[in-house]
Motif scaffolding. Structure first.
Motif, PDB file in Angstrom:
ATOM      1  N   GLY A 159       0.804  -1.217   0.000  1.00  0.00           N
ATOM      2  CA  GLY A 159       0.000   0.000   0.000  1.00  0.00           C
ATOM      3  C   GLY A 159       0.837   1.267   0.000  1.00  0.00           C
ATOM      4  N   THR A 160       1.869   1.318   0.846  1.00  0.00           N
ATOM      5  CA  THR A 160       2.704   2.513   0.881  1.00  0.00           C
ATOM      6  C   THR A 160       3.430   2.733  -0.438  1.00  0.00           C
ATOM      7  N   THR A 161       3.827   1.645  -1.087  1.00  0.00           N
ATOM      8  CA  THR A 161       4.520   1.780  -2.368  1.00  0.00           C
ATOM      9  C   THR A 161       3.579   2.297  -3.448  1.00  0.00           C
ATOM     10  N   VAL A 162       2.360   1.759  -3.504  1.00  0.00           N
ATOM     11  CA  VAL A 162       1.387   2.223  -4.494  1.00  0.00           C
ATOM     12  C   VAL A 162       1.058   3.695  -4.276  1.00  0.00           C
ATOM     13  N   VAL A 163       0.845   4.080  -3.024  1.00  0.00           N
ATOM     14  CA  VAL A 163       0.566   5.491  -2.721  1.00  0.00           C
ATOM     15  C   VAL A 163       1.746   6.367  -3.128  1.00  0.00           C
ATOM     16  N   GLY A 164       2.961   5.890  -2.861  1.00  0.00           N
ATOM     17  CA  GLY A 164       4.132   6.665  -3.226  1.00  0.00           C
ATOM     18  C   GLY A 164       4.265   6.865  -4.720  1.00  0.00           C
ATOM     19  N   VAL A 165       3.986   5.812  -5.498  1.00  0.00           N
ATOM     20  CA  VAL A 165       4.053   5.930  -6.958  1.00  0.00           C
ATOM     21  C   VAL A 165       2.981   6.885  -7.456  1.00  0.00           C
ATOM     22  N   TRP A 166       1.770   6.778  -6.932  1.00  0.00           N
ATOM     23  CA  TRP A 166       0.661   7.615  -7.408  1.00  0.00           C
ATOM     24  C   TRP A 166       0.860   9.085  -7.056  1.00  0.00           C
ATOM     25  N   THR A 167       1.460   9.341  -5.886  1.00  0.00           N
ATOM     26  CA  THR A 167       1.654  10.725  -5.454  1.00  0.00           C
ATOM     27  C   THR A 167       3.012  11.288  -5.843  1.00  0.00           C
ATOM     28  N   GLY A 168       3.884  10.440  -6.384  1.00  0.00           N
ATOM     29  CA  GLY A 168       5.198  10.912  -6.803  1.00  0.00           C
ATOM     30  C   GLY A 168       6.153  11.177  -5.661  1.00  0.00           C
ATOM     31  N   ARG A 169       6.013  10.453  -4.568  1.00  0.00           N
ATOM     32  CA  ARG A 169       6.912  10.610  -3.425  1.00  0.00           C
ATOM     33  C   ARG A 169       7.981   9.520  -3.480  1.00  0.00           C
ATOM     34  N   PRO A 170       9.225   9.882  -3.806  1.00  0.00           N
ATOM     35  CA  PRO A 170      10.276   8.868  -3.963  1.00  0.00           C
ATOM     36  C   PRO A 170      10.510   8.028  -2.715  1.00  0.00           C
ATOM     37  N   SER A 171      10.396   8.631  -1.532  1.00  0.00           N
ATOM     38  CA  SER A 171      10.662   7.880  -0.305  1.00  0.00           C
ATOM     39  C   SER A 171       9.686   6.737  -0.105  1.00  0.00           C
ATOM     40  N   GLN A 201      10.043  -5.960  -4.645  1.00  0.00           N
ATOM     41  CA  GLN A 201       9.255  -6.239  -5.846  1.00  0.00           C
ATOM     42  C   GLN A 201       8.103  -5.249  -6.025  1.00  0.00           C
ATOM     43  N   ALA A 202       7.644  -4.662  -4.937  1.00  0.00           N
ATOM     44  CA  ALA A 202       6.456  -3.807  -4.988  1.00  0.00           C
ATOM     45  C   ALA A 202       6.601  -2.580  -5.886  1.00  0.00           C
ATOM     46  N   PRO A 203       7.759  -1.877  -5.940  1.00  0.00           N
ATOM     47  CA  PRO A 203       7.838  -0.684  -6.791  1.00  0.00           C
ATOM     48  C   PRO A 203       7.552  -0.951  -8.262  1.00  0.00           C
ATOM     49  N   GLN A 204       8.087  -2.037  -8.820  1.00  0.00           N
ATOM     50  CA  GLN A 204       7.829  -2.352 -10.227  1.00  0.00           C
ATOM     51  C   GLN A 204       6.357  -2.672 -10.450  1.00  0.00           C
ATOM     52  N   ALA A 205       5.750  -3.404  -9.520  1.00  0.00           N
ATOM     53  CA  ALA A 205       4.334  -3.733  -9.657  1.00  0.00           C
ATOM     54  C   ALA A 205       3.471  -2.481  -9.563  1.00  0.00           C
ATOM     55  N   ALA A 206       3.813  -1.581  -8.635  1.00  0.00           N
ATOM     56  CA  ALA A 206       3.041  -0.348  -8.488  1.00  0.00           C
ATOM     57  C   ALA A 206       3.165   0.526  -9.725  1.00  0.00           C
ATOM     58  N   ALA A 207       4.365   0.590 -10.311  1.00  0.00           N
ATOM     59  CA  ALA A 207       4.539   1.362 -11.547  1.00  0.00           C
ATOM     60  C   ALA A 207       3.714   0.769 -12.674  1.00  0.00           C
ATOM     61  N   GLY A 208       3.643  -0.556 -12.734  1.00  0.00           N
ATOM     62  CA  GLY A 208       2.828  -1.200 -13.756  1.00  0.00           C
ATOM     63  C   GLY A 208       1.351  -0.904 -13.597  1.00  0.00           C
ATOM     64  N   VAL A 209       0.882  -0.851 -12.339  1.00  0.00           N
ATOM     65  CA  VAL A 209      -0.521  -0.520 -12.088  1.00  0.00           C
ATOM     66  C   VAL A 209      -0.818   0.897 -12.553  1.00  0.00           C
ATOM     67  N   LEU A 210       0.068   1.833 -12.236  1.00  0.00           N
ATOM     68  CA  LEU A 210      -0.158   3.223 -12.634  1.00  0.00           C
ATOM     69  C   LEU A 210      -0.186   3.370 -14.151  1.00  0.00           C
ATOM     70  N   LEU A 211       0.777   2.732 -14.844  1.00  0.00           N
ATOM     71  CA  LEU A 211       0.817   2.834 -16.302  1.00  0.00           C
ATOM     72  C   LEU A 211      -0.398   2.171 -16.938  1.00  0.00           C
ATOM     73  N   SER A 212      -0.841   1.061 -16.370  1.00  0.00           N
ATOM     74  CA  SER A 212      -2.011   0.382 -16.922  1.00  0.00           C
ATOM     75  C   SER A 212      -3.268   1.218 -16.758  1.00  0.00           C
ATOM     76  N   ALA A 213      -3.338   1.972 -15.654  1.00  0.00           N
ATOM     77  CA  ALA A 213      -4.543   2.742 -15.370  1.00  0.00           C
ATOM     78  C   ALA A 213      -4.522   4.127 -16.006  1.00  0.00           C
ATOM     79  N   GLU A 214      -3.369   4.803 -15.983  1.00  0.00           N
ATOM     80  CA  GLU A 214      -3.322   6.190 -16.430  1.00  0.00           C
ATOM     81  C   GLU A 214      -2.303   6.437 -17.541  1.00  0.00           C
ATOM     82  N   GLY A 215      -1.621   5.394 -18.007  1.00  0.00           N
ATOM     83  CA  GLY A 215      -0.599   5.574 -19.027  1.00  0.00           C
ATOM     84  C   GLY A 215      -1.176   5.921 -20.393  1.00  0.00           C
ATOM     85  N   ARG A 216      -0.363   6.532 -21.228  1.00  0.00           N
ATOM     86  CA  ARG A 216      -0.721   6.882 -22.593  1.00  0.00           C
ATOM     87  C   ARG A 216       0.199   6.129 -23.539  1.00  0.00           C
TER      88      ARG A 216
END
Length: 222
Positions: free
Chosen positions: A39-51, A92-107
């Motif tokens: 959850g923290t990783t997904v939130v971080g990817v969506w909000t753009g918080r590197p930490s 492993q979570a950062p790559q999965a979270a990035a994939g979720v974001l691109l699948s949902a909002e990617g162009r």
């Protein structure tokens, strides 16, 4: 030998099946830790918080689970196994979270291949081909693409990549059948392993208090 076995694997001082509350405690600890890591990783990817997005917060959540198991005096071997699984999930979570974001909002963006390089996949898997590409304006992408890049790909070929308009994650090749929840499914085995490991560690940490030992967790605790 009994003392060593108790220290390594936990005392498990109960007869028959473990108490139901102990099972619930272990399962809850595993699910809470897994949910916090992902959850923290997904939130971080969506909000753009590197930490949060780069897995540091996930590792902190994994450390919190290990600290909890230390407090309940879980077996050292089981504690180490849970620590490794939790750390792997956090990495492993950062790559999965990035994939979720691109699948949902990617162009989707067309790109042109400039070079192709063959690389061996980790773990002895099949060879993976990496394509260096440029966009429609001739600007090279900072990452090489492997999804959609294969043995038959040649310089000058066109590929499609998914990119985030806000630049929160790096672009990646457009995979076939990409779905918003697909990347998270890759984490399911790690989550299951973490829940099982945590449950076993908590259940086997159960001990009866005795006058010669510090008070442990008593059977009547709920």
């Amino acid at each position: 030998m009994a003392h060593v076995r108790s220290m390594v694997w936990g005392p498990a001082e109960f007869v028959g099946l473990p108490p139901r509350w102990l099972l619930v405690e272990g399962i809850l600890a595993g699910f809470l830790a897994a949910g916090a890591i992902v959850g923290t990783t997904v939130v971080g990817v969506w909000t753009g918080r590197p930490s949060l997005a780069n897995g540091e917060a996930g590792l902190a959540c994994a450390a919190a689970l290990v600290l909890y198991l230390l407090l309940v005096r879980a077996g050292r071997a089981l504690l180490g196994i849970v620590a490794v699984i939790a750390a792997c999930l956090a990495l492993q979570a950062p790559q999965a979270a990035a994939g979720v974001l691109l699948s949902a909002e990617g162009r989707v963006q067309p790109v042109v291949v400039t070079s192709v390089e063959a690389g061996r996949a980790a773990g002895g898997g099949r060879d993976r081909y990496l394509c260096s590409v440029v966009d429609a304006e001739g600007a090279p992408l900072t990452v090489r693409i492997w999804r959609g890049c294969g043995r038959a790909t040649r310089p000058g070929d066109a590929l499609a990549v998914l990119y985030d308009p806000k630049g929160r994650v790096a672009p990646r090749g457009l995979g076939v059948g990409t779905t918003p929840t697909g990347p998270l499914r890759d984490l399911a085995p790690w989550v299951v392993a973490l829940v099982v490991g945590s449950t076993v560690a908590v259940v086997r940490s159960f001990r009866l208090s005795s006058p010669s030992e510090p008070a442990g967790r008593r059977p009547g605790r709920r």
